[in-house]
Design an enzyme around this catalytic site. Structure first.
Site, PDB file in Angstrom:
ATOM      1  CG  HIS A 126      51.051  36.071  34.654  1.00 29.07           C
ATOM      2  ND1 HIS A 126      51.635  36.951  33.827  1.00 29.07           N
ATOM      3  CD2 HIS A 126      50.287  36.834  35.729  1.00 29.07           C
ATOM      4  CE1 HIS A 126      51.141  38.128  34.059  1.00 29.07           C
ATOM      5  NE2 HIS A 126      50.280  38.151  35.070  1.00 29.07           N
ATOM      6  CG  HIS A 128      47.270  37.770  37.187  1.00 29.18           C
ATOM      7  ND1 HIS A 128      48.276  38.487  37.955  1.00 29.18           N
ATOM      8  CD2 HIS A 128      46.480  37.237  38.284  1.00 29.18           C
ATOM      9  CE1 HIS A 128      48.191  38.111  39.198  1.00 29.18           C
ATOM     10  NE2 HIS A 128      46.995  37.770  39.380  1.00 29.18           N
ATOM     11  CG  ASP A 130      46.190  41.923  33.129  1.00 26.73           C
ATOM     12  OD1 ASP A 130      46.196  40.857  33.981  1.00 26.73           O
ATOM     13  OD2 ASP A 130      47.001  42.750  33.295  1.00 26.73           O
ATOM     14  CG  HIS A 204      53.383  38.480  38.789  1.00 26.25           C
ATOM     15  ND1 HIS A 204      53.033  39.883  39.274  1.00 26.25           N
ATOM     16  CD2 HIS A 204      52.164  38.187  38.448  1.00 26.25           C
ATOM     17  CE1 HIS A 204      52.187  40.270  39.124  1.00 26.25           C
ATOM     18  NE2 HIS A 204      51.455  39.282  38.607  1.00 26.25           N
ATOM     19  CG  HIS A 334      51.891  45.261  32.767  1.00 26.13           C
ATOM     20  ND1 HIS A 334      51.787  45.629  33.886  1.00 26.13           N
ATOM     21  CD2 HIS A 334      50.873  44.338  32.413  1.00 26.13           C
ATOM     22  CE1 HIS A 334      50.646  44.744  34.417  1.00 26.13           C
ATOM     23  NE2 HIS A 334      50.342  44.064  33.586  1.00 26.13           N
TER      24      HIS A 334
END
Length: 379
Positions: A126, A128, A130, A204, A334
């Site tokens: 995805h 994001h 990070d 998410h 993570h």
């Protein structure tokens, strides 16, 4: 599930003490897993490799030889961890890269297991930061040289626009870059080397699409009955053709079928990569009986409400899901920076492992740390 293949889990360090600890950890991991005939390296550095069994024989089909954690931190980098990125190094030296957080390019340069020039496919979960902001530097590195190879970057809708925008304002070449945007709820991506990557939508946050990935190796070929094949008239190169699963037509017109002289093969190893998600049920069927599940464990059980608020999983949720899909092994990644980031796992990370193990009750590990000197930062 299918027989487990001997991929290694790698982490490296420059510290001599860390190497000694790593070698001891590798010995312990090997002893614990001999029953499953699995070649796994749990420690860091070149010395750790001495503790593992020999690799399996070469195969005509590529298989996952090493799982390399380039980044295991959630949200942002820490002194010892980079943001999300995992590389699967194949037996033919090709590399599949999953997510590309900040600093991934530099992490690869420090790795002995991952060759930058052999990256052909990148999979983004995805958008994001990070999980994807390292892609621009990586593309630049991949395009350097006289004959850069084509690289396909797979990911959610919007990936192409993001890459094009940055390329436009930084004058970055995309001549050998192909963007493949995933749509719908599921897609099966068949790579040139025979490996299939099953992409499944997972939940998410509502503002962003998120994809989980399942890597399926090609089936392992069965044993060739050489004596029977020769009795049927096959010789020389014909034997190799039959072994590969293809039929052979002899000079006299007779056909020797591969199924007549080759034993039934076994399914290849299946590896699942799930982050970020509070609900990955859409990927459960594709993950059934997977050999290895790499799952996010951002928070401990006591912070479950916070995990759900931000679309993440707790370690207990990861353990529950591993049990649901009957995974043979589970690795937690993570992990929130709040739980520490030093080479030695502290009590906070140990608690993550304990909660997941209680929910799953199988072998489980936290993703290996990497510890660099003051001038080097590794996951």
């Amino acid at each position: 599930g299918p027989p487990l293949t001997p991929f290694r889990i790698h982490s490296m360090t420059k510290s001599k003490k860390a190497k000694k600890r790593a070698a001891a950890a590798a010995v312990a991991a090997t002893a614990a897993e001999n029953a499953e005939a699995r070649d796994m390296e749990g420690g860091e550095g070149k010395n750790a490799g001495k503790a593992v069994p020999k690799r399996r024989p070469k195969s005509t089909n590529p298989f996952v030889e090493r799982v390399v954690f380039l980044g295991t931190s959630s949200g942002c980098p820490t002194a010892h961890r980079s943001p999300s990125s995992v590389a699967l190094a194949l037996s033919n030296k090709d590399v599949l890269l999953f997510d590309c957080g900040e600093g991934t390019h530099r992490q690869i340069l420090h790795s002995k297991s991952v060759s930058l020039s052999r990256i052909r496919n990148i999979f983004i979960t995805h958008l994001h930061g990070d999980h994807c902001l390292g892609i621009f530097g990586l593309i630049t590195g991949l395009m350097i040289g006289k004959n850069p190879k084509t690289v396909r970057i797979h990911g959610p809708v919007g990936l192409g626009k993001m890459v094009d925008t940055i390329a436009k304002f930084t004058i970055m070449s995309l001549k050998h870059v192909e963007i493949v945007e995933l749509e719908g709820q599921s897609q099966d991506i068949r790579l040139d080397n025979g490996i299939v990557v099953y992409a499944r939508r997972i939940l998410h946050v509502k503002e962003l699409e998120c994809w989980g990935y399942v890597v399926q190796e090609p089936p392992k070929l069965g044993k060739l009955d050489v004596k029977k094949a020769r009795e049927l008239g096959a010789e020389g190169k014909d034997l190799g053709i039959l072994k590969s699963g293809r039929d052979v037509e002899l000079a006299d017109g007779r056909v020797v079928k591969s199924s007549e002289v080759v034993a039934r093969g076994t399914p290849g190893t299946k590896i699942g990569l799930i982050w970020d998600a509070y609900d990955a049920s859409n990927a459960a069927k594709a993950l059934e009986n997977c050999s290895l599940l790499i799952h996010e464990a951002t928070f401990q059980r006591e912070h479950k409400q916070k995990a759900l608020k931000y679309g993440h999983s707790t370690s207990e949720m990861a353990g529950d899901f591993a049990h649901k899909v009957n995974a043979s092994k589970l690795i937690l990644t993570h992990i929130s920076p709040r739980y520490g980031c030093k080479l030695k796992l502290g009590p906070a990370v140990a608690q993550l492992v304990k909660e997941a193990r209680h929910a799953w009750e199988r072998r489980l590990r936290a993703a290996p740390h990497r510890n660099r000197n003051r001038n080097r930062t590794e996951a």
